[in-house]
Design an enzyme around this catalytic site. Structure first.
Site, PDB file in Angstrom:
ATOM      1  N   ASP A 236       0.892  -1.152  -0.006  1.00  0.00           N
ATOM      2  CA  ASP A 236       0.018  -0.020   0.091  1.00  0.00           C
ATOM      3  C   ASP A 236       0.981   1.332   0.100  1.00  0.00           C
ATOM      4  O   ASP A 236       1.946   1.462   0.762  1.00  0.00           O
ATOM      5  CB  ASP A 236      -0.815  -0.123   1.409  1.00  0.00           C
ATOM      6  CG  ASP A 236      -1.946   1.040   1.336  1.00  0.00           C
ATOM      7  OD1 ASP A 236      -1.881   2.118   0.660  1.00  0.00           O
ATOM      8  OD2 ASP A 236      -3.191   0.687   1.624  1.00  0.00           O
TER       9      ASP A 236
ATOM     10  N   LYS B  19       0.426   4.235   1.149  1.00  0.00           N
ATOM     11  CA  LYS B  19       0.263   4.726   2.524  1.00  0.00           C
ATOM     12  C   LYS B  19       1.088   4.255   3.508  1.00  0.00           C
ATOM     13  O   LYS B  19       1.044   4.772   4.684  1.00  0.00           O
ATOM     14  CB  LYS B  19      -1.134   5.270   2.731  1.00  0.00           C
ATOM     15  CG  LYS B  19      -2.012   4.140   3.100  1.00  0.00           C
ATOM     16  CD  LYS B  19      -3.467   4.527   3.445  1.00  0.00           C
ATOM     17  CE  LYS B  19      -4.285   3.340   3.713  1.00  0.00           C
ATOM     18  NZ  LYS B  19      -4.614   2.573   2.653  1.00  0.00           N
TER      19      LYS B  19
ATOM     20  N   ARG C 153     -27.554  -5.108  -4.427  1.00  0.00           N
ATOM     21  CA  ARG C 153     -27.545  -4.232  -5.670  1.00  0.00           C
ATOM     22  C   ARG C 153     -27.452  -2.914  -5.310  1.00  0.00           C
ATOM     23  O   ARG C 153     -26.835  -2.441  -6.571  1.00  0.00           O
ATOM     24  CB  ARG C 153     -29.091  -4.578  -6.198  1.00  0.00           C
ATOM     25  CG  ARG C 153     -29.301  -5.878  -6.877  1.00  0.00           C
ATOM     26  CD  ARG C 153     -30.841  -6.249  -7.345  1.00  0.00           C
ATOM     27  NE  ARG C 153     -31.069  -7.544  -7.378  1.00  0.00           N
ATOM     28  CZ  ARG C 153     -32.234  -8.009  -7.591  1.00  0.00           C
ATOM     29  NH1 ARG C 153     -33.339  -7.361  -7.455  1.00  0.00           N
ATOM     30  NH2 ARG C 153     -32.313  -9.474  -7.938  1.00  0.00           N
TER      31      ARG C 153
ATOM     32  N   GLU D   9     -15.639  -7.853  -5.430  1.00  0.00           N
ATOM     33  CA  GLU D   9     -16.491  -8.836  -5.149  1.00  0.00           C
ATOM     34  C   GLU D   9     -17.566  -9.132  -6.124  1.00  0.00           C
ATOM     35  O   GLU D   9     -18.516 -10.228  -5.930  1.00  0.00           O
ATOM     36  CB  GLU D   9     -17.077  -8.397  -3.616  1.00  0.00           C
ATOM     37  CG  GLU D   9     -16.210  -8.425  -2.442  1.00  0.00           C
ATOM     38  CD  GLU D   9     -16.889  -8.357  -1.157  1.00  0.00           C
ATOM     39  OE1 GLU D   9     -17.982  -7.680  -1.197  1.00  0.00           O
ATOM     40  OE2 GLU D   9     -16.135  -8.610  -0.033  1.00  0.00           O
TER      41      GLU D   9
END
Length: 417
Positions: free
Chosen positions: A134, A136, A233, A302
Site C-alpha cells: 500500500d 500509504k 444491488r 467482490e
C-alpha cells in the site's frame, strides 16, 4: 525421504530424521555454540500440544528463528544467508510441485512480522510471488519489504503502488498491477492465488497443486459466488466515490446498466485463476469494459472476478459455478452456530481474529488458507498453526530435508511443552 505408509511410521521416520540431522550438526561443530544473543522464543501454548509431532512421546519443540522482523529491520541483510537464517525452503519438495508452479499476489500494508511468516510458509523456489505494498504504508515498512524481496529472484514488489481504500476500486487495481507483472515473469506459472497479509496457509504447496489439478478445478477458475442478491444491488446501481485512503461514499446518483447488459454476480474477492484467464482480464475488450464500469461501484473486487468467470468465452470459466471452492476458512460472526462454534479470539469487522483455541477448527476445515491473524493480539495461535503446517509440508517431501527448513528443533528430554 518420507514414505506414505501408516501414520505411526510416518511420524517415527520423519521425526527421527529431524532429530538425527540436528544432532549431527551440533555434535560436528568445531566449537561449542555461543550463547544466544537474541531473545528467547515464545514457547508453544499448551493447546497446541496435540498438533505437534511426537506429542504422545513427550517430545518438546523449541522454535528457532522467532524474530524475523528484527532480523530484517535491525541489521544489514546478507542475501546468501537470509534464506537459511529465516528457515525458507530452498528446493522443490517434489517433481509434482516443480512441474506445476503457482503464482501468488500478496497485498499488504502492515505487520511485517505476519508478512514474512506468510511468505516463508508459502515460499517455494519454483513459484513466483508479487507483493503489492500500500502506498500509504510507512517508508520503513516499504524498505523492509523491498530488502527481503531483493534476496529472492522469484519475489517481486509491484512497481505501481495504489493507495488502498477499504471496499474501493484501488483494492482491485492492486491485484491487476501484480497480474501485469506476473505475466512477464520467466516462470511459467499455471494458476495465481491472491492473499492479504493476515492470511496463513492450511494446505501445503503440494496440496494446493493437487487441488488445482483436481477434476473439478483442473481447467477452471475458482471464484466462489452467486448471482447478485437483491440486498447487494445498491453496490452497483448507485455511483460511489472513493475517498482515497479513507472510505467509499455512496452518492444518490444512479448508475447505468453494466456493459452488454451482463448478469452481475457477487462473491469473494479471493480466487485461484488460470494464466489464460489473467491474460483475458488484462486484454479482452469485454473484460476491460466491465473494469471501467466497475470503477465507481462499492467493493468491485467482490463482483468483477466472479462475473467474468461466468462469461462463457472467458478461459477457464465456470458458468454453472456457485460457492464451490475452498478458498478461505473464515469465522463470520453471523455464521456462529451454523458453520462454526464461535470465535475464541475477537471479531474485527465481523471476522474472527483467531485465538489458539480456534486452531482445531482451522485444521479440520477444508480451506486453502485461514483468515485472519494478528501478531500482537493472539501470537500463540499463529505459532501453533505455523509449526503444524511446516511439519505437514516436510512430511510429504520426496527430497532430503535440510536442517534449516525446520522451524523448531525437537528435544525428547521433557514431557512438557
Amino acid at each position: 525421504m518420507c514414505h506414505l505408509e501408516p501414520t505411526k511410521c510416518i511420524f517415527v521416520v520423519c521425526l527421527g530424521l529431524s532429530v538425527m540431522v540436528c544432532s549431527l550438526i551440533y555434535l560436528s561443530a568445531d566449537e561449542p555454540p555461543e550463547p544466544k544473543s537474541r531473545p528467547e522464543c515464545r514457547p508453544f501454548a499448551p493447546q497446541c500440544k496435540p498438533f505437534l509431532l511426537g506429542d504422545k512421546s513427550g517430545l518438546q519443540w523449541h522454535r528457532q528463528q522467532c524474530q524475523v522482523e528484527r532480523y530484517i529491520v535491525n541489521q544489514t541483510v546478507e542475501c546468501s544467508k537470509l534464506a537459511s537464517d529465516l528457515n525458507f525452503i530452498t528446493a522443490p519438495l517434489s517433481k509434482e510441485e516443480e512441474d506445476y508452479p503457482l503464482a501468488f499476489i500478496l497485498t499488504i500494508h502492515k505487520e511485517v512480522e505476519l508478512f514474512i511468516r506468510l511468505l516463508r510458509a508459502i515460499y517455494m523456489p519454483q513459484n513466483v510471488y508479487c507483493i503489492h505494498v500500500d502506498s500509504k504504508a510507512p517508508q520503513e515498512y516499504k524498505a523492509t519489504v523491498q530488502k527481503l524481496a531483493s534476496c529472492f529472484g522469484n519475489v517481486l514488489v509491484a512497481r505501481r503502488s495504489e493507495t488502498i481504500t477499504y471496499a474501493g476500486y484501488s483494492r482491485l487495481q492492486a491485484d491487476l498491477n501484480c497480474m501485469g507483472e506476473l505475466t512477464m515473469s520467466k516462470i511459467r506459472w499455471r494458476k495465481v492465488i491472491n492473499l492479504c497479509g493476515q492470511d496463513f496457509p492450511i494446505m501445503s504447496n503440494l496440496e494446493l497443486v493437487r487441488y488445482m489439478q483436481s477434476e473439478e478445478w483442473r481447467d477452471r477458475n475458482m471464484t466462489p459466488g452467486v448471482k447478485q442478491p437483491a440486498k447487494f444491488r445498491s453496490r452497483t446501481s448507485f455511483i460511489h466515490v472513493e475517498m482515497v485512503g479513507s472510505h467509499v461514499r455512496r452518492t444518490g446518483q444512479k448508475k447505468g446498466l453494466p456493459p452488454h447488459n451482463m448478469q452481475l454476480y457477487f462473491g469473494t474477492a479471493y480466487y485461484a485463476l488460470t494464466r489464460e484467464f489473467v491474460q483475458f482480464v488484462l486484454t479482452n475488450q469485454v473484460a476491460q469494459e466491465l473494469l471501467m464500469w466497475s470503477r465507481d461501484t462499492y467493493s468491485p473486487d467482490e463482483h468483477f472476478w466472479v462475473t467474468l468467470n461466468h462469461v462463457k468465452e472467458a478461459p477457464g470459466s465456470y458458468v454453472s459455478g456457485g460457492w464451490q471452492g475452498s478458498v478461505r476458512a473464515i469465522k463470520w460472526s453471523d455464521q456462529k452456530g451454523a458453520s462454526h462454534d464461535g470465535c475464541r479470539g475477537r471479531y474485527v469487522r465481523d471476522i474472527c481474529v483467531y485465538g489458539t483455541d480456534d486452531i482445531p477448527w482451522i485444521i479440520k476445515s477444508k480451506g486453502m488458507f485461514a483468515n485472519k491473524f494478528e501478531a500482537d493480539t493472539f501470537p500463540e495461535a499463529l505459532d501453533c498453526l505455523e509449526q503444524w503446517h511446516r511439519n505437514k509440508v516436510l512430511m510429504k517431501a520426496t527430497v532430503p530435508i535440510e536442517p534449516t527448513w525446520l522451524l523448531a528443533i525437537p528435544h525428547s528430554n521433557s514431557t512438557d511443552l
